[in-house]
Enzyme design. Structure first.
Site, PDB file in Angstrom:
ATOM      1  N   ASP A 303       0.816  -1.147  -0.024  1.00 39.60           N
ATOM      2  CA  ASP A 303      -0.098   0.063   0.027  1.00 39.60           C
ATOM      3  C   ASP A 303       0.902   1.173  -0.067  1.00 39.60           C
ATOM      4  O   ASP A 303       1.978   1.279   0.478  1.00 39.60           O
ATOM      5  CB  ASP A 303      -0.819   0.060   1.472  1.00 39.60           C
ATOM      6  CG  ASP A 303      -1.770   1.128   1.443  1.00 39.60           C
ATOM      7  OD1 ASP A 303      -2.543   1.533   0.468  1.00 39.60           O
ATOM      8  OD2 ASP A 303      -1.778   1.812   2.402  1.00 39.60           O
ATOM      9  N   THR A 305       0.194   4.965   0.952  1.00 37.81           N
ATOM     10  CA  THR A 305      -0.207   5.825   1.936  1.00 37.81           C
ATOM     11  C   THR A 305       0.012   5.006   3.317  1.00 37.81           C
ATOM     12  O   THR A 305      -0.856   4.233   3.549  1.00 37.81           O
ATOM     13  CB  THR A 305      -1.627   6.650   1.935  1.00 37.81           C
ATOM     14  OG1 THR A 305      -1.649   7.131   0.558  1.00 37.81           O
ATOM     15  CG2 THR A 305      -1.421   7.640   3.021  1.00 37.81           C
ATOM     16  N   ASP A 574      -1.383  -0.665   6.202  1.00 36.63           N
ATOM     17  CA  ASP A 574      -1.504  -0.162   7.503  1.00 36.63           C
ATOM     18  C   ASP A 574      -3.141   0.174   7.895  1.00 36.63           C
ATOM     19  O   ASP A 574      -3.371   0.143   8.875  1.00 36.63           O
ATOM     20  CB  ASP A 574      -0.971   1.206   7.669  1.00 36.63           C
ATOM     21  CG  ASP A 574      -1.364   2.315   6.687  1.00 36.63           C
ATOM     22  OD1 ASP A 574      -1.649   1.949   5.652  1.00 36.63           O
ATOM     23  OD2 ASP A 574      -1.557   3.468   7.151  1.00 36.63           O
TER      24      ASP A 574
END
Length: 861
Positions: A303, A305, A574
């Site tokens: 991922d 960001t 996250d």
């Protein structure tokens, strides 16, 4: 108490007296939720295994028959292995329990009308829990108050759609709040909750097996089957020939000792050691085998960001639009738009990193929106209907402000849409910013209020209508420290890297280039994935590098497609929107600052969000696989050699070639070397076709060693028998053999007993010395020993082999230790014969490997 579901007004929650009453009644959320097994379960699982139970039964029988030495040796072997396994898993349990404490964050509840932070265990039935985006639903409940909640049940159902739950609707523990802010009243807590009953949910202890674990299990099962068949044949023969009961029990002890169950404990020790090493480097392991999994990973999905970038956003630039034309930055209209954007950010009830950065970088005052649609990773926009006072003269035209991804809002633009068409001024500005790695947002206005769709299933495709563009906003993020070095390390290791993000693919691609990926990148967008068939998506997953505007469903589909094509996939994320793809991946890695849900489903958590810990984890995983592979090179030849010797000697009618005490010599030939090679292993890239390599190594080693060992056994068995018959054996030697075996010299069984112990000692000494030399062939200290493997830079295995050689000689030459291991101190030509045979064995085996005769015989060379 909370109002009845669906009633108007904010809920008040329980009183302190009600909480005490329900706690005393046991109506709390306290339940067993550990990700690890209890201590007693660990002790029982390691101590009372099938193999240990078999050894305990045989040991008890030997004690009853008065064979105390054989009993201690037989049972002691199982106890040592069990101790290694227990220590390893208990160390792993401490690590996993620490992770559980890390992941269990407090939740907010309403009590007597005020919010209070409590541990999830302290929630009682009837408590009103505050729900905000990213929160995991910790108990079963029903939505109360006036506001709906967007609930993601993908971790429970596998379906990525966000469901709108209105007051009165049920929410299940284990699901996640995707958007909205509201309340739910706990109706089922503790053992009665859905998450507790559903053992397949994120907190269940359900470790998956790695390729190496499956291969080790296959090897052990295959050997077990062979030993079982051989045991049946030999014991049946013993019964037919009326063997003494003591002898039958001793044979059973030897045969059971051929099963290489010690491999499981070497694996457990390697995992625990690796987990402890990674903990010191900033990566906490939740599944102990996750360390080894890293070595098998050939594809890493990231991922962007919060994973590749630090998610520390700041406003880089704002370009305001009047219709389709940008306005000067020093104009009043520009200032007005910036103020509205700042007000929008300060007024949200669902703050995130983007709104926090906008509030920090732009002017404005917080107000209470009439209506807010929270940002969703599926729709990729949020909206607010602000009070007229906040909108001023534009209240009629700007009843609702919408902030989101330009590409997804472009279709809803009315006046000014031409600026966002290909070649338009706004589209060109987006391209320039995206090429610089900036995140681009569009602020637009609608004359009508925006509300969530009535049909939850239409939420992913829903967008407001008749929007007027007000501004393009550029947001700057920064790559995490060490991200560049880590990605280069992974790329140099031959790992395919893929970045999957909800941002503009051009922005993601620019950051990917900054991170060292490229120079050619294959870009794929979420809408393009939606239009693909399963076959086309599988090909896009294989060839694509950057996937932009991806939803949680896209991430899950990409991971699933990669795994279906044979890839071993790690997913690093996250946010809550990464949780399902982390769970679907072979290896899930989460950031410490990520959502509790993501940490719960992850196999590994990066402390302090240190992306730099990924590279050491990869190194540690490869080191473990290297060590375990070399352990197989010690275990399997030893087992196959013993099986061949037992078969050959039994067929020749020369008795049984081993005693239970001699099985304990594997401590020197396999146990200590395997442990050392595991601890000294190097992070070499795992070779392909592990089982083929094990077979190519083990079968020639077992055949050459088995033939030589059988020849030595036969020679000394015949040597003693003929010597006693011709009286060429000195009386002193015969008396020593009689004292050792307990058989009188005049007995008709004496020749067989004496020949057996002398032959066993010579053969066991040969196989032990051969095992020490085999260690030098696995880790050649010089080119002279290079046949199977190239020269090793590590000289410690060579010194270990020399030390074991000397230790065995001491054991053999000291009567007390020799007797303990079922050996007879040499008094004849044993050592001379071994000195003559060992070089022949060494050169024969080295030649077979150097010229790859066995591989060519199988058609592999």
């Amino acid at each position: 108490m909370a109002p009845h579901p669906g009633s108007a007004g904010p809920p008040q929650g329980l009183t302190a007296a009600q909480v005490r009453e329900r706690t005393a009644a046991g109506e709390t959320n306290r339940a067993e939720h550990s990700t690890t097994r209890p201590v007693w379960d660990i002790v029982r699982a390691n101590l009372f295994t099938f193999f240990n139970n078999l050894l305990f039964v045989i040991g008890a029988a030997l004690i009853v028959l008065g064979q105390w030495n054989d009993a201690v040796t037989t049972v002691g072997l199982g106890l040592v292995n069990a101790l290694i396994g227990m220590i390893s898993e208990l160390r792993a349990k401490r690590t996993l329990d620490a992770i559980t404490v890390l992941a269990r964050t407090q939740v907010s509840v309403l009590r007597e009308g005020a919010e209070a932070r409590v541990d999830p265990d302290e929630i009682v039935r009837g408590d009103v829990v505050v729900a905000t985006p990213g929160d995991q639903v910790v108990v079963d409940g029903v939505v109360v108050g006036t506001d709906p909640l967007g609930i993601d049940e993908s971790l429970l159902t596998g379906e990525a759609d966000v469901l709108t739950k209105v007051p009165g609707d049920t929410v299940l523990s284990g699901s996640v709040v995707a958007n909205g802010r509201g309340y739910y009243e706990a109706t089922a807590v503790g053992e009665h909750s859905y998450a507790h009953r559903l053992t397949a949910t994120v907190r269940a202890f359900a470790p998956s097996r790695t390729p190496l674990q499956r291969q080790v299990d296959l090897v052990v099962r295959a050997v077990t089957l062979v030993v079982a068949l051989m045991s049946f044949a030999i014991l049946f023969q013993a019964l037919l020939e009326s063997f003494a009961l003591t002898r039958i029990v001793q044979v059973s002890a030897v045969l059971s000792g051929q099963i290489p169950y010690g491999l499981f404990f070497i694996v457990a020790l390697a995992y625990a050691t690796g987990a402890a090493t990674l903990a010191k480097r900033g990566a906490l392991v939740q599944q102990t085998n996750a360390v080894e999994s890293l070595a098998n990973v050939d594809t890493v999905c990231l991922d962007k960001t919060g994973t590749l970038t630090a998610n520390r956003l700041e406003v880089a630039e704002v370009v305001a639009f009047s219709g389709s034309a940008p306005v000067p930055a020093d104009s009043p209209f520009h200032d007005e738009v910036c103020r509205l954007l700042g007000t929008f950010a300060r007024s949200t009830q669902n703050p995130n990193a983007t709104t926090t950065a906008l509030a920090a970088g732009l002017p404005g005052e917080p107000v209470t929106p009439h209506l807010e649609v929270a940002f969703s990773s599926t729709t990729k926009w949020s909206a607010q209907s602000l009070p007229e006072a906040a909108l001023g003269e534009h209240a009629a035209q700007w009843a609702t402000l919408v902030l989101g991804a330009p590409e997804l809002l472009a279709a809803a633009l009315g006046p000014g849409a031409e600026a966002f068409a290909p070649g338009g001024v706004a589209a060109e500005q987006q391209r320039v910013w995206a090429a610089g790695g900036l995140r681009v947002l569009l602020l637009a206005a609608s004359p009508v209020p925006v509300s969530p769709p009535a049909d939850p299933t239409s939420a992913p495709s829903y967008t407001p209508e008749d929007l007027t563009p007000l501004a393009l906003v550029a947001m700057r993020d920064e790559l995490r420290p060490h991200a560049l070095a880590t990605l280069r390390t992974l790329a140099d290791a031959g790992i395919d890297l893929k970045i999957i993000s909800g941002d503009d693919p051009r922005t993601v691609a620019a950051l990917a280039l900054q991170a060292g990926l490229g120079p050619t990148l294959q870009l794929v967008t979420g809408p393009e994935l939606d239009a693909m068939s399963d076959r086309e998506l599988a090909e896009a997953a294989r060839t694509g590098t950057v996937f932009g505007r991806a939803t949680p469903a896209h991430k899950e589909r990409l991971v699933t497609a990669l795994r279906a094509s044979g890839r071993y996939v790690a997913m690093v994320g996250d946010g809550t929107n990464d949780a399902l793809s982390l769970k679907k991946a072979d290896l899930g890695i989460a950031m410490e600052s990520g959502s509790p849900v993501t940490r719960n489903v992850a196999d590994m958590v990066l402390l302090a969000d240190s992306f730099a810990a990924v590279a050491p984890a990869l190194v540690e995983g490869r080191r473990i696989v290297d060590g375990l592979t070399k352990s197989l090179f010690l275990f399997i030849p030893r087992v196959l050699t013993s099986i061949l010797v037992i078969v050959f000697v039994t067929m020749l009618g020369l008795g049984f070639p081993y005693s239970p005490a001699q099985v304990a010599l594997t401590l020197f030939t396999v146990g200590i070397p395997s442990l050392a090679l595991t601890l000294w292993a190097r992070p070499d890239r795992p070779p392909g076709h592990l089982l083929r390599r094990v077979i190519s190594f083990s079968v020639p080693a077992a055949i050459v060693t088995g033939v030589a060992a059988t020849s030595i056994y036969t020679f000394f068995y015949q040597f003693v028998g003929r010597g006693l018959a011709s009286r060429d054996i000195p009386l002193r030697a015969a008396e020593r053999w009689s004292a050792y075996t307990g058989v009188d010299i005049t007995s008709s069984d004496f020749a067989n007993a004496a020949g057996t112990i002398v032959a066993q000692t010579a053969m066991s000494s040969f196989t032990s010395f051969a095992a020490f030399l085999l260690l030098l062939l696995i880790e050649p200290p010089t080119r002279f020993f290079s046949g199977w493997a190239p020269v090793s830079p590590d000289k410690r295995p060579g010194w270990l082999a020399a030390g074991l050689f000397v230790t065995y000689l001491v054991v053999l030459l000291v009567p007390r230790t020799a007797n303990y291991f079922g050996l007879l101190t040499p008094g004849g030509p044993e050592l001379l014969v071994l000195a003559a045979v060992l070089p022949v064995w060494f050169f024969a085996l080295r030649t077979i490997w150097r010229r790859r005769w066995f591989d060519r015989f199988l058609g592999l060379g």
